[in-house]
Design an enzyme around this catalytic site. Structure first.
Site, PDB file in Angstrom:
ATOM      1  N   GLN A   1       1.082  -1.267  -0.065  1.00 48.26           N
ATOM      2  CA  GLN A   1      -0.042  -0.059  -0.071  1.00 48.26           C
ATOM      3  C   GLN A   1       0.746   1.334   0.079  1.00 48.26           C
ATOM      4  O   GLN A   1       1.672   1.496   0.755  1.00 48.26           O
ATOM      5  CB  GLN A   1      -0.843   0.143   1.338  1.00 48.26           C
ATOM      6  CG  GLN A   1      -1.815   1.247   0.961  1.00 48.26           C
ATOM      7  CD  GLN A   1      -2.724   1.617   2.187  1.00 48.26           C
ATOM      8  OE1 GLN A   1      -2.048   1.989   3.281  1.00 48.26           O
ATOM      9  NE2 GLN A   1      -4.014   1.323   2.291  1.00 48.26           N
TER      10      GLN A   1
ATOM     11  N   TYR B   1      -5.921  11.068   4.025  1.00 48.04           N
ATOM     12  CA  TYR B   1      -4.105  11.159   3.532  1.00 48.04           C
ATOM     13  C   TYR B   1      -4.099  12.013   1.966  1.00 48.04           C
ATOM     14  O   TYR B   1      -5.523  12.591   1.707  1.00 48.04           O
ATOM     15  CB  TYR B   1      -3.469   9.941   3.412  1.00 48.04           C
ATOM     16  CG  TYR B   1      -3.398   9.548   4.681  1.00 48.04           C
ATOM     17  CD1 TYR B   1      -2.452  10.115   5.708  1.00 48.04           C
ATOM     18  CD2 TYR B   1      -4.202   8.351   5.103  1.00 48.04           C
ATOM     19  CE1 TYR B   1      -2.554   9.516   7.128  1.00 48.04           C
ATOM     20  CE2 TYR B   1      -4.042   7.745   6.311  1.00 48.04           C
ATOM     21  CZ  TYR B   1      -3.309   8.637   7.503  1.00 48.04           C
ATOM     22  OH  TYR B   1      -3.151   8.133   8.788  1.00 48.04           O
TER      23      TYR B   1
ATOM     24  N   ARG C   1      -7.547   2.286  -2.668  1.00 46.36           N
ATOM     25  CA  ARG C   1      -8.481   2.260  -1.354  1.00 46.36           C
ATOM     26  C   ARG C   1      -9.161   3.487  -1.312  1.00 46.36           C
ATOM     27  O   ARG C   1      -8.446   4.522  -1.476  1.00 46.36           O
ATOM     28  CB  ARG C   1      -7.744   1.861  -0.272  1.00 46.36           C
ATOM     29  CG  ARG C   1      -8.644   1.452   1.088  1.00 46.36           C
ATOM     30  CD  ARG C   1      -7.903   0.798   2.183  1.00 46.36           C
ATOM     31  NE  ARG C   1      -8.694   0.103   2.985  1.00 46.36           N
ATOM     32  CZ  ARG C   1      -8.704  -0.073   4.194  1.00 46.36           C
ATOM     33  NH1 ARG C   1      -7.738   0.551   4.865  1.00 46.36           N
ATOM     34  NH2 ARG C   1      -9.365  -0.832   4.849  1.00 46.36           N
TER      35      ARG C   1
ATOM     36  N   GLY D   1      -9.042  -6.130   8.759  1.00 44.72           N
ATOM     37  CA  GLY D   1      -8.013  -5.794   9.532  1.00 44.72           C
ATOM     38  C   GLY D   1      -7.631  -6.341  10.960  1.00 44.72           C
ATOM     39  O   GLY D   1      -6.981  -7.100  10.816  1.00 44.72           O
ATOM     40  N   ARG D   2      -8.452  -5.827  11.887  1.00 41.57           N
ATOM     41  CA  ARG D   2      -8.002  -6.287  13.292  1.00 41.57           C
ATOM     42  C   ARG D   2      -8.186  -7.934  13.346  1.00 41.57           C
ATOM     43  O   ARG D   2      -7.483  -8.376  14.109  1.00 41.57           O
ATOM     44  CB  ARG D   2      -9.133  -5.793  14.248  1.00 41.57           C
ATOM     45  CG  ARG D   2      -8.777  -4.107  14.583  1.00 41.57           C
ATOM     46  CD  ARG D   2      -9.767  -3.379  15.158  1.00 41.57           C
ATOM     47  NE  ARG D   2     -10.715  -3.201  14.390  1.00 41.57           N
ATOM     48  CZ  ARG D   2     -12.002  -2.665  14.769  1.00 41.57           C
ATOM     49  NH1 ARG D   2     -12.068  -2.257  16.107  1.00 41.57           N
ATOM     50  NH2 ARG D   2     -12.860  -2.527  13.899  1.00 41.57           N
TER      51      ARG D   2
END
Length: 357
Positions: free
Chosen positions: A98, A177, A224, A312-313
């Site tokens: 990424q 971002y 993404r 993710g987690r």
């Protein structure tokens, strides 16, 4: 019905299942932005994912957001990633890097440079620095002629990623971002061809994807996005219109996939699914939210037309997540206190499920 455990063809890759390990910043790189042996172990432990997307990797020094994150802009950084990608491949996995340009979400104490952004508008919240959290500074607004250089930084890093052994790259266009800042209506106050209208605000994202595809090919390029997300204080006007326009332009470029976060209402996300003709990776719960994605959320979105589901987690705390989802055994909880602390505790110390005799 499509199963989470069906194979899927993604560009030139055959994924053995439809699970994707979502990118997660873990700040375990060296001060020079080098990947480490522990990072090779971490990703190799999770190689049963259909696809791994690495933590955010800065494409340039000015693009670095947090201390302790890895880069792909020096030869030494490329060399440091090769054992990581080799370990994933040796364990039968596939991995994309990424590419994350922090834009205004940075600090001179971290990079030695004033952050840059579409406009001289500071992010909200506190950014991480080597001496602790600090208020984000007002970024330097990029001149019009400088913007293409920042878009090209993703393409340059993408070439380095392939040289380092990655199977492809994902541009981080989400979570406040740099790409997200250009899409924003309050972080982007420009009056040139990169600001104002929807067509202008999506231009940077499209140019960054186009440059990356020119560099490494469409089959090796994803992006993404977080429609309607408010990370770091960004706001977006007319989310359905903005992202429909963006996806329409991206569809002409035919990237490998679009990776959506559940940052908008389901009805909006379904509208975007209809607007996007290609592979959709869906992150089915709000990143860092109270709910953690599991089998039910995955099946729900597969039923709604997603092709791949990112976790993710779940992958952070369960290196064997695919097998746990397949067999229905409990998922281990995450230790939030070790997310960003460095070291191997809470990084390499999550075990596979232990069956009782």
């Amino acid at each position: 019905m499509t199963s989470l455990f069906d194979a899927y063809r993604l560009g030139g890759l055959t994924l053995p299942n439809r699970t994707v390990m979502a990118p997660m910043t873990r700040v375990r790189a060296t001060a020079e932005g080098l990947a480490t042996p522990s990072m090779a172990t971490y990703y190799a432990q999770r190689a049963s994912a259909g696809l791994i997307v690495s933590e955010g990797v800065q494409p340039s020094l000015v693009g670095q957001s947090n201390p302790g994150t890895p880069g792909l802009y020096t030869d030494a950084q490329v060399d440091s990633w090769r054992p990581v990608t080799a370990a994933v491949h040796a364990n039968g996995g596939r991995i994309f890097a990424q590419l994350m340009h922090g834009g205004r979400v940075s600090h001179p104490d971290t990079t030695g440079h004033r952050p840059v952004g579409p406009s001289a508008v500071a992010a909200t919240g506190e950014v991480f620095t080597p001496t602790g959290p600090q208020a984000p500074p007002v970024p330097r607004a990029l001149e019009t002629e400088e913007v293409p250089e920042q878009a090209l930084s993703y393409a340059t890093a993408a070439r380095r990623a392939l040289d380092a052994g990655f199977d492809g790259v994902e541009l981080h266009g989400a979570n406040g971002y740099l790409i997200s800042q250009f899409l924003s209506s309050n972080a982007n106050l420009r009056t040139d061809r990169y600001g104002g209208s929807t067509a202008n605000r999506i231009r940077f994202a499209v140019e960054a994807v186009a440059a990356t595809i020119d560099a490494v090919g469409a089959a090796r390029t994803g992006i993404r996005l977080s429609p309607g997300g408010t990370f770091w204080g960004v706001e977006e006007e007319d989310v359905p219109g903005l992202y429909t326009a963006l996806l329409t332009e991206l569809a002409r470029l035919e990237p490998a996939y679009v990776h959506l976060e559940a940052t908008a209402e389901e009805a909006v996300l379904l509208e975007l699914r209809r607007a996007w003709p290609g592979t959709l990776v869906m992150n089915p719960v709000l990143p860092m939210g109270a709910k953690q994605a599991g089998r039910a959320e995955a099946d729900h979105w597969l039923g709604l037309g997603a092709d791949l589901i990112s976790f993710g987690r779940g992958f952070l705390a369960n290196p064997d997540l695919v097998e746990r989802l397949r067999t229905g055994v409990p998922l281990a909880p995450v230790d939030e206190a070790t997310y960003y602390t460095g070291g191997d505790k809470g990084y390499l110390t999550y075990p596979a499920y232990q069956y009782a005799a």
